[in-house]
Design an enzyme around this catalytic site. Structure first.
Site, PDB file in Angstrom:
ATOM      1  N   SER A   1      -2.346  -7.547   1.386  1.00 43.07           N
ATOM      2  CA  SER A   1      -3.539  -7.874   2.178  1.00 43.07           C
ATOM      3  C   SER A   1      -3.096  -8.816   3.291  1.00 43.07           C
ATOM      4  CB  SER A   1      -4.628  -8.502   1.301  1.00 43.07           C
ATOM      5  OG  SER A   1      -4.291  -9.805   0.925  1.00 43.07           O
TER       6      SER A   1
ATOM      7  N   HIS B   1      -5.293  -5.729  -4.596  1.00 40.61           N
ATOM      8  CA  HIS B   1      -4.270  -5.940  -5.628  1.00 40.61           C
ATOM      9  C   HIS B   1      -4.596  -5.242  -6.942  1.00 40.61           C
ATOM     10  CE1 HIS B   1      -3.014  -9.904  -3.454  1.00 40.61           C
ATOM     11  NE2 HIS B   1      -2.678  -8.823  -2.794  1.00 40.61           N
TER      12      HIS B   1
ATOM     13  N   GLU C   1      -8.879 -12.527  -5.711  1.00 40.10           N
ATOM     14  CA  GLU C   1      -8.211 -13.373  -6.716  1.00 40.10           C
ATOM     15  C   GLU C   1      -9.156 -14.392  -7.339  1.00 40.10           C
ATOM     16  OE1 GLU C   1      -4.854 -15.136  -4.659  1.00 40.10           O
ATOM     17  OE2 GLU C   1      -4.286 -13.199  -3.824  1.00 40.10           O
TER      18      GLU C   1
ATOM     19  N   GLU D   1      -0.527  -9.081  -9.102  1.00 37.45           N
ATOM     20  CA  GLU D   1      -0.002 -10.439  -9.313  1.00 37.45           C
ATOM     21  C   GLU D   1      -0.034 -10.846 -10.779  1.00 37.45           C
ATOM     22  OE1 GLU D   1      -1.751 -13.103  -6.400  1.00 37.45           O
ATOM     23  OE2 GLU D   1      -0.678 -12.086  -4.785  1.00 37.45           O
TER      24      GLU D   1
ATOM     25  N   ASP E   1      -9.678 -16.516  -4.122  1.00 36.03           N
ATOM     26  CA  ASP E   1      -9.187 -16.005  -2.847  1.00 36.03           C
ATOM     27  C   ASP E   1      -9.983 -14.734  -2.598  1.00 36.03           C
ATOM     28  OD1 ASP E   1      -8.032 -15.080  -0.589  1.00 36.03           O
ATOM     29  OD2 ASP E   1      -6.025 -14.750  -1.430  1.00 36.03           O
TER      30      ASP E   1
ATOM     31  N   GLU F   1     -10.679 -19.468  -0.718  1.00 33.37           N
ATOM     32  CA  GLU F   1      -9.744 -19.029   0.340  1.00 33.37           C
ATOM     33  C   GLU F   1     -10.308 -17.812   1.071  1.00 33.37           C
ATOM     34  OE1 GLU F   1      -5.846 -18.453  -1.337  1.00 33.37           O
ATOM     35  OE2 GLU F   1      -5.264 -16.997   0.195  1.00 33.37           O
TER      36      GLU F   1
ATOM     37  N   ASP G   1      -6.041 -18.442   5.031  1.00 27.18           N
ATOM     38  CA  ASP G   1      -4.792 -17.705   4.764  1.00 27.18           C
ATOM     39  C   ASP G   1      -4.628 -16.670   5.872  1.00 27.18           C
ATOM     40  OD1 ASP G   1      -2.607 -16.304   3.826  1.00 27.18           O
ATOM     41  OD2 ASP G   1      -3.674 -15.305   2.215  1.00 27.18           O
TER      42      ASP G   1
ATOM     43  N   LYS H   1       2.797 -19.419   3.738  1.00 29.79           N
ATOM     44  CA  LYS H   1       3.640 -18.300   3.317  1.00 29.79           C
ATOM     45  C   LYS H   1       4.745 -18.165   4.355  1.00 29.79           C
ATOM     46  CE  LYS H   1      -0.075 -15.475   1.235  1.00 29.79           C
ATOM     47  NZ  LYS H   1      -1.139 -14.513   1.595  1.00 29.79           N
TER      48      LYS H   1
ATOM     49  N   HIS I   1       3.281 -17.381  -2.985  1.00 32.51           N
ATOM     50  CA  HIS I   1       4.045 -16.147  -3.119  1.00 32.51           C
ATOM     51  C   HIS I   1       3.317 -15.042  -2.361  1.00 32.51           C
ATOM     52  CE1 HIS I   1       1.419 -14.591  -6.706  1.00 32.51           C
ATOM     53  NE2 HIS I   1       0.706 -15.229  -5.807  1.00 32.51           N
TER      54      HIS I   1
ATOM     55  N   LYS J   1       0.678 -21.231  -5.377  1.00 32.71           N
ATOM     56  CA  LYS J   1       0.141 -20.011  -5.989  1.00 32.71           C
ATOM     57  C   LYS J   1       1.309 -19.116  -6.382  1.00 32.71           C
ATOM     58  CE  LYS J   1      -3.037 -17.540  -3.782  1.00 32.71           C
ATOM     59  NZ  LYS J   1      -3.850 -16.952  -2.663  1.00 32.71           N
TER      60      LYS J   1
END
Ligand code: PGA
Ligand code: ZN
Length: 406
Positions: A42, A156, A165, A205, A240, A283, A309, A334, A362, A385
């Site tokens: 994403s 995900h 998330e 994840e 998230d 997030e 993010d 990131k 990550h 994370k």
């Protein structure tokens, strides 16, 4: 002076079985630093360009490999390994674009971080200790908040859950205790999920992928798991949302299940969720262009950290804008969103100077590289994370954190 003798890229597979680079940098004194590059699913529109042979997110990286082994290798041979800033400036100049479009952010990051790891070894320092020499920072070790992504949705998971998330965030000062709490809650959650849905699938994840489109349900079942484990006083939750992934640019609405929602409705949803659950942060609550709605949410929910993010993509220019508009109080870091280590450090420094809480992260497509643990420790970031317990590519970061804290 220790100099660079050789820069070499190999192709390995990431946790989604997609090809990625593993870059090794060797010094004339025989030390080698390795960086295995992660990859997102994403991804934010403004991230550094990821160079793949066919332009798709799953394509191979032989072009990037050739660039590292020829152009970059030739440019760096003989270079002083301890001059990280100059190495990164050279990489940025060699690429020559704002977005790393020519050489690829993946090639650049691999080389940049592998150089730093080789330099750390040449100087007989731990990687986080070496990172601290690149920016003035006190050497004591603090414990970041560990974000465990226990329920996976969005891009995900193969479910219709819009939010990406759902995190458990233990509020303790010890990495080992944090890991222990997460394992217990994750196991209890697995049992509850099996009982309720009759299956326990996993997302990218390592968190559970549950067959619901109700965005509140994961928080309810997570609360039950916390209750079962008796750790209610020790944990908070985080979301998230990754809202760009279900935002429809043509009608400006957000699709959750079969319903479309306005940004105002989505804002009300966050207000309601943070009233009902112990949310420490949210997030990407809105899509990556909507700095205004981030700011509105931040104003009405001052006790919840509003994290950028896709909005900020580890890029100082985007962070400057987000800060000037009061859109965020936290942000994700990131390294592969921006492409070099020095730029990553600059972004952390700028954010921290402005009181923004940094959470090093990550990617959903991960490798066995543990650089994010050292970056977190080196710059004493607010959090990290690294997914759920279990998958080796996630655990390796947690193991590194525990080893450093010991
Ligand atoms: P990604 O997801 O690595 O697929 O971009 C992680 C995140 O959005 O935080
Ligand atoms: Zn995100």
């Amino acid at each position: 002076m220790t100099t660079i003798k050789n820069v070499k890229a190999e192709i390995i597979n990431d946790s989604r079985n997609v090809p990625t680079l593993s870059v090794s940098v060797t010094t004339d004194s025989g030390f080698t630093g390795v960086c295995m590059v992660p990859s997102g699913a994403s991804t934010g529109k403004y991230e550094a360009f990821e160079l793949r042979d066919d332009g798709t997110s799953k394509g191979s990286v032989t072009k990037a490999q050739v660039i590292v082994n020829t152009k970059i290798n030739e440019a760096l041979i003989g270079f002083d390994i301890s001059k990280q800033r100059e190495i990164d400036d050279l990489l940025i100049k060699l690429d020559g674009t704002d977005n790393k479009t020519n050489l690829g952010g993946n090639s650049l990051l691999g080389v940049s971080v592998a150089c730093a790891k080789a330099a750390a070894k040449a100087l007989d320092k731990e990687f986080y200790e070496y990172l601290q020499t690149l920016r003035e920072v006190s050497s004591n070790i603090t414990c970041p908040k560990l974000y465990f992504n226990l329920i996976n949705g969005g891009k995900h998971a193969n479910t219709s859950l819009a939010f990406q998330e759902y995190h458990l965030v233990p509020q303790v000062e010890s990495v080992v205790e944090s890991l222990d709490i997460a394992q217990k809650v994750q196991d209890a959650l697995g049992a509850l999920i099996l009982e309720k849905y009759g299956e326990v699938a996993r997302g990218d994840e390592g968190g559970y992928a549950i067959p619901t489109e109700n965005i509140r349900e994961p928080l309810e079942i997570l609360s039950q798991a916390v209750e079962v484990c008796g750790v209610k006083d020790k944990v908070m939750f985080a979301l998230d949302v990754a809202a760009s992934s279900f935002h429809n640019d043509s009608n400006q609405l957000y699709k959750i299940g079969n319903e479309e929602h306005t940004k105002e409705e989505l804002k009300d949803t966050y207000i309601s969720l943070s009233g009902d659950f112990p949310l420490i942060s949210i997030e990407d609550p809105f899509h990556e262009e909507d700095f205004e709605s981030f700011a509105e949410l931040q104003a009405v929910l001052p006790s919840v950290i509003i994290v950028g993010d896709d909005l900020t993509v580890t890029n100082v220019k985007r962070v400057e804008k987000a800060i000037s508009m009061a859109s965020i109080t936290g942000m994700i870091i990131k390294p592969n969103q921006i492409g070099t280590l020095s730029e990553t450090i600059d972004t952390i420094t700028f954010a921290q100077k402005n009181g923004i809480k940094c959470i090093v992260s990550h990617r959903s497509g991960e490798t066995m590289d543990d650089m994010i643990a050292d970056i977190t420790v080196a710059f004493k970031t607010f959090g990290i994370k690294s997914g759920a317990r279990g998958p080796e590519v996630r655990e390796v970061k947690y193991r590194r954190l525990s080893a450093i804290q010991k």
